[in-house]
Each structure stands twice: as structure tokens, then as C-alpha cells.
Scaffold this active site. Structure first.
Site, mmCIF file in Angstrom:
data_model
loop_
_atom_site.group_PDB
_atom_site.id
_atom_site.type_symbol
_atom_site.label_atom_id
_atom_site.label_comp_id
_atom_site.label_asym_id
_atom_site.label_seq_id
_atom_site.Cartn_x
_atom_site.Cartn_y
_atom_site.Cartn_z
ATOM 1 N N MET A 79 1.036 -1.342 -0.003
ATOM 2 C CA MET A 79 0.116 0.134 -0.149
ATOM 3 C C MET A 79 0.839 1.263 0.152
ATOM 4 O O MET A 79 1.412 1.750 1.046
ATOM 5 C CB MET A 79 -0.780 0.367 1.233
ATOM 6 N N PRO A 80 1.142 1.552 -1.113
ATOM 7 C CA PRO A 80 1.924 3.067 -1.183
ATOM 8 C C PRO A 80 1.095 4.298 -0.450
ATOM 9 O O PRO A 80 -0.073 4.335 -0.677
ATOM 10 C CB PRO A 80 1.940 3.255 -2.681
ATOM 11 N N LEU A 81 1.711 4.883 0.292
ATOM 12 C CA LEU A 81 1.313 6.193 0.994
ATOM 13 C C LEU A 81 2.122 7.273 0.717
ATOM 14 O O LEU A 81 3.144 7.313 0.711
ATOM 15 C CB LEU A 81 1.508 5.973 2.338
ATOM 16 N N VAL A 133 -2.991 5.459 -1.000
ATOM 17 C CA VAL A 133 -3.332 6.594 0.040
ATOM 18 C C VAL A 133 -2.721 7.866 -0.533
ATOM 19 O O VAL A 133 -1.465 7.494 -0.556
ATOM 20 C CB VAL A 133 -3.373 5.872 1.229
ATOM 21 N N ARG A 176 5.623 6.468 0.591
ATOM 22 C CA ARG A 176 6.101 5.492 1.754
ATOM 23 C C ARG A 176 5.693 4.405 0.903
ATOM 24 O O ARG A 176 4.622 3.968 0.709
ATOM 25 C CB ARG A 176 5.443 5.957 2.965
#
Lengths: 75, 75, 75, 75, 75, 75
Positions: free
Chosen positions: D1-3, D43, F7
Site C-alpha cells: 500500500m503506497p502512501l 493512499v 512511503r
């Protein structure tokens, strides 16, 4: 000194002072229980983000909430 | 390019524009003095957080300030 | 989707996988209990920071730990 | 899940809902194209910072903008 | 409790322990001087980022450094 | 100066230098296209996080990946 940053989207019904206090207390207790940290060393910061400013799956939370509301799904 | 993020709790007497300018200037000078960084490469971001949203030792800063005020401690 | 970032200083005895799992599980449960969030919407990120890179009261944690060790205080 | 967290200074003409939606959509597409990430796992959080609270080269963006305006440079 | 996060790109010649100590001491002094904060309330965290992982103007710092080296500009 | 922090969890097959360059270039282009920002004003920072240190839905990504692998789902 554990530093815990909680990021939440703002809701129509804002997160209450009591809920924020419960989050701060709960996180502090967790650091003590799991990592044996002194309570006074734990810092918690809560950021509340506008739903237009938070995206998931390519849409803003504003759009996602509207879609869910239309679909009658429990928000 | 050093990136410096300063997080502060909001006070009744808000942090003034002059204080923010002094923080930005001071941090930039520090990066130049300690790390020999070009001034124009230093970025400083100041976040001001609501005292309900900042916890220390299991209590919010709002509660801590009220407790200290009652105890007559110099805030 | 609550996003929780936990920042810890690295210790000689590293934080174990089990402790990290307990932090992730505990924070997720807290979001569910306090804010009624769906478990699958909670993201937790743990950052471990070198004690030379974390300062409190003007000294690095490395220096603080050495001082405490000398003073025989329980670290 | 890249944030992905995007930090911007607030402008006199605020960033519009459409621009924010375009940033969210664009970043999500980029994660899919470059890293083959599922769209629903991406996200994006956009923070808007007061120009007094953002410093570059030792001055706040407020001061920099005023300086540029005086110098007639395209703001 | 001011929380200051300094993000730097890693250099071939790493940032030394002494430089980190000077950054921590300098930031703490600045918070005391400008905002009258108690020294023991100031937390400083230094993150060091790989030059491949830091981009400016569309290129990574790795590429920028190589370009500057070629152009003989003082890095 | 837009500041974009990405991230990602570390994968067995690490994110390559080329992928990081593509993320940096793509984000910079997006800021230019959507917000008309000068390219040289865009900063991108990529953080890679250990899968033990990233939790979703109460489990670490390490556990989630093992579960998915067992279930034969395309990771």
C-alpha cells in the site's frame, strides 16, 4: 520516547475531545504494555485531514463517502 | 536540501509571524553552520497542532495545561 | 482510513517481530474501539530511528543512555 | 500500500477540489504504472501549509512572495 | 513540546555523530531562545535518506550530484 | 515548493533505481501539469519500510504476504 502520529479524515460528526483523549490514553497504555515505556515518555499527535485532501483508490474520501451514501452502504 | 519540520502545540497566545520567521532563519543558519548547506537549499515547515490533539504521558496538552494552571506552575 | 505512524529509537535489544505485531494489533483494535473504524482500513507504520539521530533536551539518546547507565538508573 | 503525502503552501487562490482530485488520480495512476500497485491500495494525503509557516532560504514564503511581487516576477 | 524532524540526504562522507549532536543542541537552543521552551521538552529526530530516494526538479540527488561533479561545480 | 513523500513497503525484489527515478519524474510532471509548479521547486522523498514494520487490518505486511502466498493469490 515513542512518538505516535495518528492521521484521520475529518468527519461531518467531528472526532470528539473524549475520543481524542481515549486515543491518547490507549496508545500510551499500549506503549507501556508492549514496550515497557515510561508513560511520561510517550507523545501522541493527532492530525485531522479534510476529506477532499485524502484519496484512496484514486478518489477523494469526499467522493467515496458520497458514492457510499448513494449506495446506501453504512458509512 | 535539508528539510526541517517543526511541530508545535497551539497556545492561547499564538506563535507570532516574527517568531516563525526567527525559527526559519535560525534553522537555516544552523544547517549552514553545521552542515555547510547552501541557504537556498533549506526548507522549513512549521505545523501548529491543537492542544486537544497532542498527548504527553497519556493526557492531552489541554488537560496538562489546565492541571498546571491549577497547580500554579509557571506554564 | 486511520494512518498511525509510530517512531521509536532503536535499542541494543531490537524491537522484536512479536512486539511490532502487538503494536499493529493493539493500534488497530484501538481505532475500532474508539472510532468504530473498519479493521481493514487501519494502516500502521513503525519507524526505528538510530539513537544518535534522536535528541531530547539537547542531547542524543546515545548520550542520554550512556549517562543513565553511568548513573546506574534502570534504562 | 503506497502512501503518498503531498505538502503544499496555501495560495491566495486556494488549490481547488478539482486540482486535488487530479493530484489524487495522477499519483494513483503513477503507482499503478511504475510499481504495478493495485489502485485501491494507494493512499494520498494533501497537506496545505500557511505561507508564514513555510520557509525557503531563510525567509518565509509570505516574504518571498511579497519580494517577488515587488520585483514584478511572475508569482 | 516542540518536535523537530530534520531530513537529510546521505552523503558519501556520512553526517558525523558530532554534527548530529550539534544539530540537536542547536535546534534545542533555538526553541528555548525563540519560543521560551523548556530544553527537556524539545525532541529532535534526524532522518537520513538515500540519494536515490530524494528527488529535486525531476531528478534524483544521485543524478544531480553526478551532473554537478561532471560540471566541476563545487558539490 | 511542493514536497511529496512516498512511503512503500520493501519487497523481496527491491524497488529499482529506475523505478524510483520514474516516480520522481512522474510526480514532478504531475505538479507541473496540475498546479503549474516550477519543476526545480518540486521535492520528492521515497521511504522504504520493512514489511514487519507496516501493518494493515491488524497484521503486518509480512504476515499478509505469507497468507496471500499460501492462498496462491497473485501478490
Amino acid at each position: 520516547m515513542p512518538l505516535v502520529n495518528i492521521r484521520l479524515t475529518r468527519r461531518e460528526k467531528p472526532t470528539t475531545r473524549e475520543q481524542k483523549a481515549a486515543l491518547i490514553a490507549g496508545v500510551t497504555q499500549l506503549m507501556q504494555d508492549v514496550l515497557d515505556k515510561r508513560r511520561d515518555s510517550v507523545v501522541v499527535i493527532i492530525d485531522e485531514v479534510d476529506p477532499d485532501n485524502w484519496g484512496e483508490g484514486g478518489d477523494s474520501v469526499t467522493v467515496l463517502r458520497e458514492r457510499r451514501a448513494r449506495q446506501g452502504q453504512q458509512q
